[in-house]
Motif scaffolding. Sequence first.
Motif, PDB file in Angstrom:
ATOM      1  N   ASN A   1      48.431  16.844   3.850  1.00  0.00           N
ATOM      2  CA  ASN A   1      48.019  18.173   3.403  1.00  0.00           C
ATOM      3  C   ASN A   1      49.110  19.217   3.601  1.00  0.00           C
ATOM      4  O   ASN A   1      48.842  20.409   3.480  1.00  0.00           O
ATOM      5  N   ILE A   2      50.326  18.784   3.924  1.00  0.00           N
ATOM      6  CA  ILE A   2      51.439  19.708   4.108  1.00  0.00           C
ATOM      7  C   ILE A   2      52.414  19.535   2.949  1.00  0.00           C
ATOM      8  O   ILE A   2      53.055  18.502   2.792  1.00  0.00           O
ATOM      9  N   ASN A   3      52.503  20.556   2.133  1.00  0.00           N
ATOM     10  CA  ASN A   3      53.404  20.574   0.989  1.00  0.00           C
ATOM     11  C   ASN A   3      54.826  20.853   1.482  1.00  0.00           C
ATOM     12  O   ASN A   3      55.031  21.744   2.310  1.00  0.00           O
ATOM     13  N   VAL A   4      55.812  20.129   0.964  1.00  0.00           N
ATOM     14  CA  VAL A   4      57.180  20.309   1.461  1.00  0.00           C
ATOM     15  C   VAL A   4      57.793  21.636   1.027  1.00  0.00           C
ATOM     16  O   VAL A   4      58.879  21.989   1.499  1.00  0.00           O
ATOM     17  N   THR A   5      57.124  22.392   0.170  1.00  0.00           N
ATOM     18  CA  THR A   5      57.596  23.737  -0.154  1.00  0.00           C
ATOM     19  C   THR A   5      57.065  24.779   0.825  1.00  0.00           C
ATOM     20  O   THR A   5      57.436  25.949   0.735  1.00  0.00           O
ATOM     21  N   GLY A   6      56.185  24.383   1.724  1.00  0.00           N
ATOM     22  CA  GLY A   6      55.600  25.338   2.654  1.00  0.00           C
ATOM     23  C   GLY A   6      54.469  26.145   2.062  1.00  0.00           C
ATOM     24  O   GLY A   6      54.024  27.123   2.670  1.00  0.00           O
ATOM     25  N   ASP A   7      53.970  25.762   0.888  1.00  0.00           N
ATOM     26  CA  ASP A   7      52.807  26.423   0.298  1.00  0.00           C
ATOM     27  C   ASP A   7      51.534  25.767   0.814  1.00  0.00           C
ATOM     28  O   ASP A   7      51.371  24.548   0.730  1.00  0.00           O
ATOM     29  N   SER A   8      50.619  26.568   1.323  1.00  0.00           N
ATOM     30  CA  SER A   8      49.330  26.061   1.789  1.00  0.00           C
ATOM     31  C   SER A   8      48.484  25.627   0.600  1.00  0.00           C
ATOM     32  O   SER A   8      48.533  26.231  -0.472  1.00  0.00           O
ATOM     33  N   PHE A   9      47.692  24.567   0.791  1.00  0.00           N
ATOM     34  CA  PHE A   9      46.820  24.126  -0.304  1.00  0.00           C
ATOM     35  C   PHE A   9      45.734  23.204   0.248  1.00  0.00           C
ATOM     36  O   PHE A   9      45.710  22.871   1.421  1.00  0.00           O
ATOM     37  N   ASP A  10      44.830  22.809  -0.624  1.00  0.00           N
ATOM     38  CA  ASP A  10      43.758  21.855  -0.344  1.00  0.00           C
ATOM     39  C   ASP A  10      42.817  22.377   0.739  1.00  0.00           C
ATOM     40  O   ASP A  10      42.832  21.925   1.883  1.00  0.00           O
ATOM     41  N   TYR A  11      41.961  23.328   0.331  1.00  0.00           N
ATOM     42  CA  TYR A  11      41.083  24.015   1.281  1.00  0.00           C
ATOM     43  C   TYR A  11      39.724  23.343   1.366  1.00  0.00           C
ATOM     44  O   TYR A  11      38.914  23.419   0.455  1.00  0.00           O
ATOM     45  N   GLY A  12      39.511  22.668   2.481  1.00  0.00           N
ATOM     46  CA  GLY A  12      38.237  22.022   2.750  1.00  0.00           C
ATOM     47  C   GLY A  12      37.434  22.828   3.751  1.00  0.00           C
ATOM     48  O   GLY A  12      36.865  23.864   3.419  1.00  0.00           O
ATOM     49  N   PRO A  13      37.403  22.407   5.016  1.00  0.00           N
ATOM     50  CA  PRO A  13      36.590  23.116   6.018  1.00  0.00           C
ATOM     51  C   PRO A  13      37.306  24.313   6.643  1.00  0.00           C
ATOM     52  O   PRO A  13      37.368  24.457   7.861  1.00  0.00           O
ATOM     53  N   TRP A  14      37.879  25.189   5.811  1.00  0.00           N
ATOM     54  CA  TRP A  14      38.608  26.344   6.335  1.00  0.00           C
ATOM     55  C   TRP A  14      37.670  27.415   6.875  1.00  0.00           C
ATOM     56  O   TRP A  14      36.501  27.501   6.486  1.00  0.00           O
ATOM     57  N   ARG A  15      38.233  28.236   7.741  1.00  0.00           N
ATOM     58  CA  ARG A  15      37.539  29.440   8.203  1.00  0.00           C
ATOM     59  C   ARG A  15      38.556  30.497   8.605  1.00  0.00           C
ATOM     60  O   ARG A  15      39.693  30.164   8.936  1.00  0.00           O
ATOM     61  N   PHE A  16      38.127  31.749   8.591  1.00  0.00           N
ATOM     62  CA  PHE A  16      38.896  32.825   9.199  1.00  0.00           C
ATOM     63  C   PHE A  16      38.304  33.104  10.579  1.00  0.00           C
ATOM     64  O   PHE A  16      37.079  33.172  10.731  1.00  0.00           O
ATOM     65  N   ALA A  17      39.171  33.236  11.565  1.00  0.00           N
ATOM     66  CA  ALA A  17      38.721  33.464  12.935  1.00  0.00           C
ATOM     67  C   ALA A  17      38.197  34.890  13.077  1.00  0.00           C
ATOM     68  O   ALA A  17      38.867  35.835  12.658  1.00  0.00           O
ATOM     69  N   PRO A  18      37.026  35.075  13.674  1.00  0.00           N
ATOM     70  CA  PRO A  18      36.513  36.440  13.856  1.00  0.00           C
ATOM     71  C   PRO A  18      37.287  37.224  14.903  1.00  0.00           C
ATOM     72  O   PRO A  18      37.415  38.445  14.803  1.00  0.00           O
ATOM     73  N   THR A  19      37.813  36.529  15.927  1.00  0.00           N
ATOM     74  CA  THR A  19      38.588  37.160  16.994  1.00  0.00           C
ATOM     75  C   THR A  19      39.836  36.324  17.251  1.00  0.00           C
ATOM     76  O   THR A  19      39.970  35.214  16.737  1.00  0.00           O
ATOM     77  N   TRP A  20      40.734  36.853  18.090  1.00  0.00           N
ATOM     78  CA  TRP A  20      41.947  36.105  18.426  1.00  0.00           C
ATOM     79  C   TRP A  20      41.605  35.076  19.506  1.00  0.00           C
ATOM     80  O   TRP A  20      41.890  35.230  20.675  1.00  0.00           O
ATOM     81  N   ASP A  21      40.981  34.006  19.049  1.00  0.00           N
ATOM     82  CA  ASP A  21      40.516  32.936  19.937  1.00  0.00           C
ATOM     83  C   ASP A  21      41.309  31.679  19.621  1.00  0.00           C
ATOM     84  O   ASP A  21      41.050  31.017  18.622  1.00  0.00           O
ATOM     85  N   PRO A  22      42.298  31.320  20.458  1.00  0.00           N
ATOM     86  CA  PRO A  22      43.132  30.156  20.160  1.00  0.00           C
ATOM     87  C   PRO A  22      42.343  28.868  20.005  1.00  0.00           C
ATOM     88  O   PRO A  22      42.803  27.942  19.320  1.00  0.00           O
ATOM     89  N   GLY A  23      41.164  28.757  20.596  1.00  0.00           N
ATOM     90  CA  GLY A  23      40.378  27.539  20.529  1.00  0.00           C
ATOM     91  C   GLY A  23      39.439  27.463  19.348  1.00  0.00           C
ATOM     92  O   GLY A  23      38.723  26.460  19.188  1.00  0.00           O
ATOM     93  N   PHE A  24      39.427  28.473  18.499  1.00  0.00           N
ATOM     94  CA  PHE A  24      38.505  28.501  17.362  1.00  0.00           C
ATOM     95  C   PHE A  24      38.862  27.415  16.355  1.00  0.00           C
ATOM     96  O   PHE A  24      40.011  27.293  15.932  1.00  0.00           O
ATOM     97  N   THR A  25      37.886  26.603  15.958  1.00  0.00           N
ATOM     98  CA  THR A  25      38.120  25.516  15.007  1.00  0.00           C
ATOM     99  C   THR A  25      37.334  25.746  13.723  1.00  0.00           C
ATOM    100  O   THR A  25      36.339  26.480  13.701  1.00  0.00           O
TER     101      THR A  25
END
Length: 452
Positions: free
Chosen positions: A254-278
């Motif tokens: 899932n890592i493109n060699v151009t550095g472009d993000s892609f293939d969005y499955g179980p994504w989320r935006f973190a509500p707070t700056w919580d390093p453990g948020f999955t």
Amino acid sequence: MPFDPQAYRPERRILSLGEPFYDPVRAADFPETRPRFRNDRVAAEIGLERLDDAEWVAHLGRFVPLPGSLEEPLALRYHGHQFRSYNPDLGDGRGFTFAQLRDRAGRLLDLGTKGSGQTPWSRFGDGRLTLKGGVREVLASEMLEALGVPTSRSLSLIETGEALERNDEPSPTRAAVLVRLSHGHIRIGTFQRLAYHREEEAMRRLVRYVLAELYGEEGEDPVRLLELVVARTAVLAARYMAAGFVHGVLNSDNINVTGDSFDYGPWRFAPTWDPGFTAAYFDHAGLYAFGRQPEAILWDAMQLASSLRLIAESDPLVAALDRFAEAYQPAVAEALLWRMGRVTRHDESDRALVQEVERALRASGAGLDRFFFDVFAQDLPPSYGAEWDAVRAALADHAPRRTRDHAYWQGEPCAMLIDEVEAIWAPIAERDDWTAFEAKLTAIRQMAEALA
């Protein structure tokens, strides 16, 4: 002619790779094709905005070949590490590359699909995409683009009239096919497959292709390629952090060699700056948690280096990997300062501000979207108490990069937390009401204008 002659520039450069990189395939024959999202803003960059609805569906739903580009779709072959376990049975299982075009700046772009039917790499899957999955991918790519993350962009979403059975959402559920535009679909896993099979000549061919077609450099230097990928993926990791984004599945395929993000499955935006948020419910160990994403992306870059040992010496590859940290630190400072509306000074004051912001966010549990919205002003409002004084002092060293006169700043922050994603989907599922979806896209693009 339905194509803009000034912008339509078809290509078929991927054919220069030949075997063993892809398999010719055919798209599924869908019962129906109902357009649900059409990105004319992106289509204009590649000369497709003049297509009428019937032509749009023919090319982006039935996959009639685009003139001058690929004559048949290609399912790409690759391997990859999935949650650190190597899997040699991967490949495009529900998508393919069906065209290559250049944009107005001359960049080579792939039109790739998701949900377009079974391929030799589908294994036990049906090759389909749920409509909800397509809606989520459109929302993710639009939000990430607005927040300055290098990303694939959703071009088209067409409902296909099929009923799908899924274990992770109410079934039967509706089906769709998505088309995304990306600066190549070559993955780290593409290189891993060649290393696994010890295909040295093919590896050299792939290095030449990526350098020439995706980076604009001539030659066959695997170390130079790794240096470029390390630099781009370090920026990607930094932009994820500044956006508060959790991809969820940062496997090497899932890592493109151009550095472009892609293939969005179980994504989320973190509500707070919580390093453990999955983001992924199945990521029990938190391998791809919010705070571990730079580590995960570096680990994937290490797999590229390991693959390139087929044609390069170890020491210069290791030296190239060592540049990740030195690239990441200034990139994360620049990304955070950009989102805060501040000018980057490229000195120690950048790092000091970032450290104070991260400390205050973690200690306070403040909402990320609210904080970045508020801090775009020259000073944090009084509602941020004395515990934010160190941030205020650090902000004083950084001039605003633009005024706050855009209408967006007079309203509320545009966010994309999981509850809102579900609220956008609910009326679509219940009564085919797309009002909330369309309103959200308008809000995201307004935010993008304000931040740009």
